[in-house]
Design a protein around this motif. Structure first.
Motif, PDB file in Angstrom:
ATOM      1  N   ARG A 379      -5.048 -20.775 -17.581  1.00  0.00           N
ATOM      2  CA  ARG A 379      -3.639 -21.108 -17.765  1.00  0.00           C
ATOM      3  C   ARG A 379      -2.814 -20.129 -16.954  1.00  0.00           C
ATOM      4  O   ARG A 379      -3.266 -19.021 -16.651  1.00  0.00           O
ATOM      5  N   SER A 380      -1.617 -20.546 -16.600  1.00  0.00           N
ATOM      6  CA  SER A 380      -0.727 -19.651 -15.865  1.00  0.00           C
ATOM      7  C   SER A 380      -0.374 -18.463 -16.759  1.00  0.00           C
ATOM      8  O   SER A 380      -0.127 -18.620 -17.971  1.00  0.00           O
ATOM      9  N   VAL A 381      -0.356 -17.280 -16.166  1.00  0.00           N
ATOM     10  CA  VAL A 381      -0.071 -16.077 -16.950  1.00  0.00           C
ATOM     11  C   VAL A 381       1.320 -16.119 -17.579  1.00  0.00           C
ATOM     12  O   VAL A 381       1.589 -15.450 -18.583  1.00  0.00           O
ATOM     13  N   ALA A 384       0.760 -18.041 -20.952  1.00  0.00           N
ATOM     14  CA  ALA A 384      -0.476 -17.764 -21.709  1.00  0.00           C
ATOM     15  C   ALA A 384      -0.173 -17.181 -23.081  1.00  0.00           C
ATOM     16  O   ALA A 384       0.774 -16.407 -23.255  1.00  0.00           O
ATOM     17  N   ASN A 385      -0.965 -17.554 -24.073  1.00  0.00           N
ATOM     18  CA  ASN A 385      -0.883 -17.019 -25.438  1.00  0.00           C
ATOM     19  C   ASN A 385      -2.108 -16.118 -25.660  1.00  0.00           C
ATOM     20  O   ASN A 385      -3.130 -16.549 -26.182  1.00  0.00           O
ATOM     21  N   THR A 393      -9.800 -12.984 -18.826  1.00  0.00           N
ATOM     22  CA  THR A 393      -9.666 -12.176 -17.626  1.00  0.00           C
ATOM     23  C   THR A 393      -8.545 -12.758 -16.784  1.00  0.00           C
ATOM     24  O   THR A 393      -8.354 -13.985 -16.754  1.00  0.00           O
ATOM     25  N   ILE A 394      -7.806 -11.902 -16.141  1.00  0.00           N
ATOM     26  CA  ILE A 394      -6.693 -12.352 -15.301  1.00  0.00           C
ATOM     27  C   ILE A 394      -7.084 -12.190 -13.837  1.00  0.00           C
ATOM     28  O   ILE A 394      -7.501 -11.104 -13.424  1.00  0.00           O
ATOM     29  N   VAL A 399      -4.834 -16.797 -16.093  1.00  0.00           N
ATOM     30  CA  VAL A 399      -5.670 -16.122 -17.071  1.00  0.00           C
ATOM     31  C   VAL A 399      -6.812 -17.070 -17.415  1.00  0.00           C
ATOM     32  O   VAL A 399      -6.585 -18.243 -17.732  1.00  0.00           O
ATOM     33  N   PHE A 400      -8.027 -16.604 -17.361  1.00  0.00           N
ATOM     34  CA  PHE A 400      -9.218 -17.410 -17.635  1.00  0.00           C
ATOM     35  C   PHE A 400      -9.801 -16.966 -18.976  1.00  0.00           C
ATOM     36  O   PHE A 400      -9.918 -15.772 -19.250  1.00  0.00           O
ATOM     37  N   TYR A 401     -10.146 -17.965 -19.806  1.00  0.00           N
ATOM     38  CA  TYR A 401     -10.625 -17.631 -21.140  1.00  0.00           C
ATOM     39  C   TYR A 401     -11.667 -18.648 -21.616  1.00  0.00           C
ATOM     40  O   TYR A 401     -11.826 -19.700 -21.046  1.00  0.00           O
TER      41      TYR A 401
END
Length: 401
Positions: A379-381, A384-385, A393-394, A399-401
């Protein structure tokens, strides 16, 4: 001798009077028959009565002409005199006889034209193209109505079919005007006897009807055989069009495959895929990388590629690259919601990824290079929640999760 000449003149005059009277008596029975024949469907009674009186008055004048000159002068009419136009939508059935139980011999489409040969009760005998038969009078219009409808469809043309045709300024051919070569086309504006009136410069000229071909903007009717031939021709045209479309698609696919193969070869990375993927799927993956992270750093592009491949390996998602990418509401704007590319994303597929890095990232990810572990989302930083992610990780703007 003078007495004999006087007697002969008197006798000749009496003979002329008797002859004229005989002609009058001979023609008189025609009047009611002419008056009965309606030329427009459901013509108001008052109009019919007026027409009858008018015909009778005209008849009387014409008889006087016959007695005096021995013939009736022909009047010039419009091009739709004696013609009928079909008004039923979508077509009018044409029968072999004036009877709905008789054989249907053809059809007249709406706004097609015919020569009205005769009216038989509620039926009109017509000739339209190669079609001859009977049509319900209620499904036709005539005279002024036909003129108005026909004019709205277009002009009537007269094309010279003879080697050359003489043009006259008057219908009696007393004043020659010019000659028209074969193929010359005029706008036909009227008929008089054996002559057709045509537009000639700023005025009008006349040409023999048998030296021109008349074509109305309205079409003609078709026999059953012609209808079947038209259907067969249309079906063949449809088949050929479909075949041409399939062939064009096949050639486009071949060209696309060759283009993708060349692009993959030009990348220059070691490509050893760890999962089965066609060249088309590699291209699709590169395009979605471009779509989602086209201007991100290379590491960001590689991360997006691995999100897709991680989903393929995860049982919660589809087990193909295509199925993952076109899943409903997953990659914004990519799918049409039915498992296909949206029109905008299809344009990207056709044009290809805008940078070679997108294709490199796709091929490296497929070869096993992974920089995000097992993460399946990003998701775009800016939206992001982070509290909702157990780990993340950004990379660049995502941001990747």
């Amino acid at each position: 001798m003078p007495e004999r000449e006087s007697f002969m003149k008197l006798r000749s005059s009496k003979a002329a009077i008797c002859t004229g009277a005989a002609v009058v008596m001979f023609l008189m029975p025609v009047v009611p028959e002419v008056a009965v024949a309606k030329t427009t469907y459901e013509q108001p009674e008052s109009t019919v009565q007026f027409d009858t009186e008018l015909r009778q008055a005209s008849y009387t004048v014409n008889v006087s002409d016959i007695v005096a000159t021995g013939y009736v002068e022909e009047k010039e009419t419009g091009m739709y005199a004696g013609m009928a136009i079909a008004i039923a939508d979508p077509y009018t059935q044409v029968y072999a006889m004036a009877d709905e139980n008789s054989e249907v011999v053809g059809q007249m489409g709406q706004n097609s034209i015919a020569s009205a040969e005769e009216i038989v009760g509620e039926w009109t005998k017509i000739v339209s193209g190669n079609l001859t038969g009977f049509v319900k009078t209620s499904e036709l219009c005539f005279n002024e109505e036909a003129q108005a409808l026909g004019s709205s469809l277009g002009d009537v043309s007269a094309t010279v079919v003879a080697d050359s045709a003489a043009l006259y300024l008057t219908a009696d051919k007393s004043q020659a005007a010019d000659f028209a070569a074969n193929g010359t086309q005029f706008k036909a504006v009227g008929k008089k006897g054996s002559m057709i009136a045509v537009e000639y410069g700023e005025s009008k000229a006349y040409v023999y009807a048998d030296q021109v071909s008349i074509e109305y903007a309205a079409g003609t009717g078709y026999t059953n055989e012609e209808i079947e031939n038209i259907k067969a021709e249309e079906e063949e045209q449809r088949r050929q069009a479909e075949e041409a479309e399939r062939e064009a698609a096949r050639k486009a696919e071949e060209e696309r495959a060759a283009r993708i193969e060349a692009a993959m070869t030009d990348v220059g990375v070691s490509y050893n895929p760890t999962m089965e993927a066609s060249a088309e799927e590699v291209w699709l993956l590169a395009c979605v990388i471009d779509w989602e992270s086209g201007w991100e750093p290379y590491e960001g592009k590689l991360a997006v590629a691995n999100v897709v491949l991680n989903r393929v390996r995860n049982s919660r998602y589809d087990n193909t690259i295509t199925g993952v990418i076109y899943a409903r509401s997953q990659f914004s704007g990519v799918s049409d919601g039915y498992g296909n590319a949206s029109s905008t994303f299809q344009a990207r597929l056709d044009a290809g990824p805008r940078t070679q890095e997108c294709l490199e990232a796709a091929m490296e990810a497929l070869s096993g290079v992974n920089n995000i572990g097992s993460y399946t989302s990003f998701r775009s930083v800016s939206i992001a929640n982070y509290d909702a992610y157990s780990s993340f990780t950004i990379i660049g703007g995502h941001v990747f999760y």
